[in-house]
Motif scaffolding. Structure first.
Motif, PDB file in Angstrom:
ATOM      1  N   THR A  18      31.744 -69.013 -53.134  1.00 54.15           N
ATOM      2  CA  THR A  18      30.551 -69.013 -52.289  1.00 54.15           C
ATOM      3  C   THR A  18      29.500 -68.027 -52.788  1.00 54.15           C
ATOM      4  O   THR A  18      28.303 -68.336 -52.801  1.00 54.15           O
ATOM      5  N   SER A  19      29.959 -66.826 -53.221  1.00 50.17           N
ATOM      6  CA  SER A  19      28.976 -65.795 -53.586  1.00 50.17           C
ATOM      7  C   SER A  19      28.168 -66.182 -54.821  1.00 50.17           C
ATOM      8  O   SER A  19      27.108 -65.604 -55.081  1.00 50.17           O
ATOM      9  N   SER A  20      28.653 -67.170 -55.601  1.00 48.82           N
ATOM     10  CA  SER A  20      27.878 -67.634 -56.755  1.00 48.82           C
ATOM     11  C   SER A  20      27.006 -68.826 -56.392  1.00 48.82           C
ATOM     12  O   SER A  20      26.158 -69.238 -57.171  1.00 48.82           O
ATOM     13  N   ASP A  23      23.071 -67.204 -51.675  1.00 50.61           N
ATOM     14  CA  ASP A  23      22.716 -65.789 -51.545  1.00 50.61           C
ATOM     15  C   ASP A  23      23.439 -65.205 -50.329  1.00 50.61           C
ATOM     16  O   ASP A  23      23.471 -65.826 -49.258  1.00 50.61           O
ATOM     17  N   GLU A  24      23.998 -64.008 -50.538  1.00 49.04           N
ATOM     18  CA  GLU A  24      24.818 -63.414 -49.479  1.00 49.04           C
ATOM     19  C   GLU A  24      24.022 -63.147 -48.200  1.00 49.04           C
ATOM     20  O   GLU A  24      24.552 -63.215 -47.100  1.00 49.04           O
ATOM     21  N   HIS A  27      21.515 -66.938 -47.626  1.00 47.77           N
ATOM     22  CA  HIS A  27      22.326 -68.164 -47.737  1.00 47.77           C
ATOM     23  C   HIS A  27      21.602 -69.303 -48.448  1.00 47.77           C
ATOM     24  O   HIS A  27      22.028 -70.451 -48.375  1.00 47.77           O
ATOM     25  N   GLY A  60      28.620 -71.616 -46.256  1.00 48.49           N
ATOM     26  CA  GLY A  60      27.392 -70.871 -46.558  1.00 48.49           C
ATOM     27  C   GLY A  60      26.154 -71.750 -46.450  1.00 48.49           C
ATOM     28  O   GLY A  60      25.145 -71.360 -45.839  1.00 48.49           O
ATOM     29  N   ASP A 176      32.538 -62.265 -60.067  1.00 41.28           N
ATOM     30  CA  ASP A 176      31.392 -61.366 -60.244  1.00 41.28           C
ATOM     31  C   ASP A 176      31.647 -60.281 -61.278  1.00 41.28           C
ATOM     32  O   ASP A 176      30.835 -59.387 -61.456  1.00 41.28           O
ATOM     33  N   SER A 212      33.716 -61.822 -51.032  1.00 40.03           N
ATOM     34  CA  SER A 212      32.384 -61.531 -50.516  1.00 40.03           C
ATOM     35  C   SER A 212      32.372 -61.692 -48.996  1.00 40.03           C
ATOM     36  O   SER A 212      33.357 -62.090 -48.399  1.00 40.03           O
TER      37      SER A 212
END
Ligand SMILES: N[C@@H](CCC(=O)OP(=O)(O)O)C(=O)O
Length: 449
Positions: A18-20, A23-24, A27, A60, A176, A212
């Protein structure tokens, strides 16, 4: 001018968390990474490789679609967001791949689906067919249906299972960090990268990175996935998700193109990008044996003695005489863990009777080592009555005897370290190997066993 022959065809699974993908904070989809993944996957396809993408991000993307700032706690809300996000996530992938004229297919799987052997084979056959059509399957967990007990939990595990299903040569776990380090590189500038891992059990790396805010994975789930995938014959590579071009560079480094005239390899003069490669087993656990180990959810534990464990390693079935304890409640034809113990347990570990004590169970669990899984011929209540007995005594104790075996050998699957058919394997479940599993034709995958 020399002619460069195409690289050997490989099957690759690429998993993106999800984190790739989003955007944290906002979203919003991270289009730069997604586009690079699309370009890389298409290039690999054009080089003749077959590519499977395992994509998180449904929840996300659902958050962004509904303008909800934080992942909710309530399961039904998370499932609703996954349902909303999944269709948009696929439409993002589909529209990006469409620019390159590359068709994609959505494959959603739950753990429950693959616990059924025929459904597992259906999923495997569908994946094989999609790949043979030149299409890129995009796999995710079917979050809308999967509740916690029947969840893979994280897409790293799902990607290892998908890799086993397609007999992938490589699984790329995009994360990451560039690679594994012996110490946390953020705290220790002299931390050293770990380029190759032959034995996961001997690994001394800092795997403390958590998942994340939106994702469920982290480095620990990647190690679990690497263990699972390498045992199934898939070399597993950790590399940085923001540099998807690394995938092609690593493949080119491991399989340099060869000059069609002279046969000489075209080694690149530049070093490969940073990555960690977990070496695949040369005696992979596949098909039905893999499915028993990783497709079925275990419903309990059977404790066996060293003699039984030895017999299982020598390809015998599990007899009642080798069973020293039972834990949990399970029915005939359900899957159980097989744990080897040195001593007779203090009392019966079956909930059906006798002197079950939590501490006795705990002591056994701490002492015991899981050697494999089995599908059993008797229920937990029956096994706790016939444990330690000779097969000839089963009828007089139960009043019937469905089988002389607690589990037939074909229904027992041992982890690599416990299996004599995996010679040279050290303790633990890691496996020392050379690179390179044989190429399987797609026909190999369409198996009905
Ligand atoms: N299936 C979920 C993601 C689950 C998951 O493993 O997420 P991550 O840890 O980001 O790879 C989704 O699509 O949102």
């Amino acid at each position: 001018m020399c002619h460069v022959a195409s690289l050997g065809r490989k099957r690759l699974t690429v998993v993106i968390g999800t984190s790739s993908i989003v955007d944290e904070i906002t979203h919003e989809p991270i289009l730069s990474i997604l586009s690079l993944i699309v370009e890389t996957a298409v290039r690999l396809r054009r080089d003749g490789h077959r590519v499977v993408i395992v994509s998180s991000g449904a929840i996300g993307v659902g958050l962004q679609r509904m303008n909800i700032p934080k992942r909710p706690k309530h399961l039904a809300q998370v499932q609703a967001l996954a349902a909303i996000g999944q269709s948009r996530l696929m439409s993002i992938w589909d529209s990006l791949f469409a620019h390159m004229n590359q068709p994609v297919a959505q494959i959603l799987i739950t753990r429950n689906d693959i616990a059924d052997r025929s459904q597992y084979l259906n999923a495997q056959n569908t994946l094989a067919e999609v790949l043979s059509l030149g299409v890129i399957p995009i796999v995710n967990e079917n979050d809308t249906l999967a509740v916690s007990e029947i969840k893979f939990g994280d897409n790293d595990t799902l990607s290892a299972i998908a890799s086993a299903m397609v007999h992938a040569d490589y699984l790329f776990l995009m994360t990451d960090v560039d690679c594994l380090y012996d110490r946390n590189p953020r705290k220790f500038p002299d931390a050293k990268p770990i380029p190759v891992v032959d034995d996961i059990d001997a690994l001394h790396a800092d795997v403390s990175s958590a998942g994340s805010a939106l994702g469920t994975g982290g480095m620990a789930t990647k190690i679990v996935a690497a263990r699972l995938a390498t045992a199934a014959g898939t070399s597993t590579i950790i590399t940085k998700s923001s540099k998807p071009g690394n995938i092609a560079a690593v493949i080119r480094h491991l399989h340099p193109p060869v000059d069609a005239d002279t046969g000489a390899a075209h080694e690149s003069s530049s070093p490969p990008p940073l990555h960690t490669r977990f070496v695949a087993s040369t005696t992979p656990i596949r098909n039905r044996a893999f499915w028993i180990l990783h497709g079925l959810a275990p419903h309990g534990t059977i404790y066996v003695d060293r003699g039984a464990s030895q017999a299982l390693a020598n390809k015998a079935g599990l007899l009642p005489v080798g069973v020293v304890g039972v834990e949990g409640t399970f029915a005939q034809q359900e899957a159980v863990r097989l744990v080897v113990v040195d001593k007779q347990p203090l009392g019966s570990l079956s909930p059906t009777g006798d002197s079950t004590s939590a501490s006795a169970v705990l002591q056994l669990v701490q002492r015991g080592e899981e050697i494999g899984r089995a599908v059993v011929n008797y229920s937990s209540a029956e096994i706790s009555r016939i444990k330690g007995l000779r097969s000839s005594e089963v009828r007089s104790v139960l009043g019937y005897a469905d089988s002389e075996y607690v589990a037939f050998r074909e229904n027992v699957s041992l982890h690599a370290a416990a299996d004599k058919s995996h010679p040279g394997t050290p303790s633990g479940f890691g496996t020392p190997n050379k690179e390179g599993t044989p190429e399987n034709s797609l026909a190999d995958l369409r198996i009905g066993q």
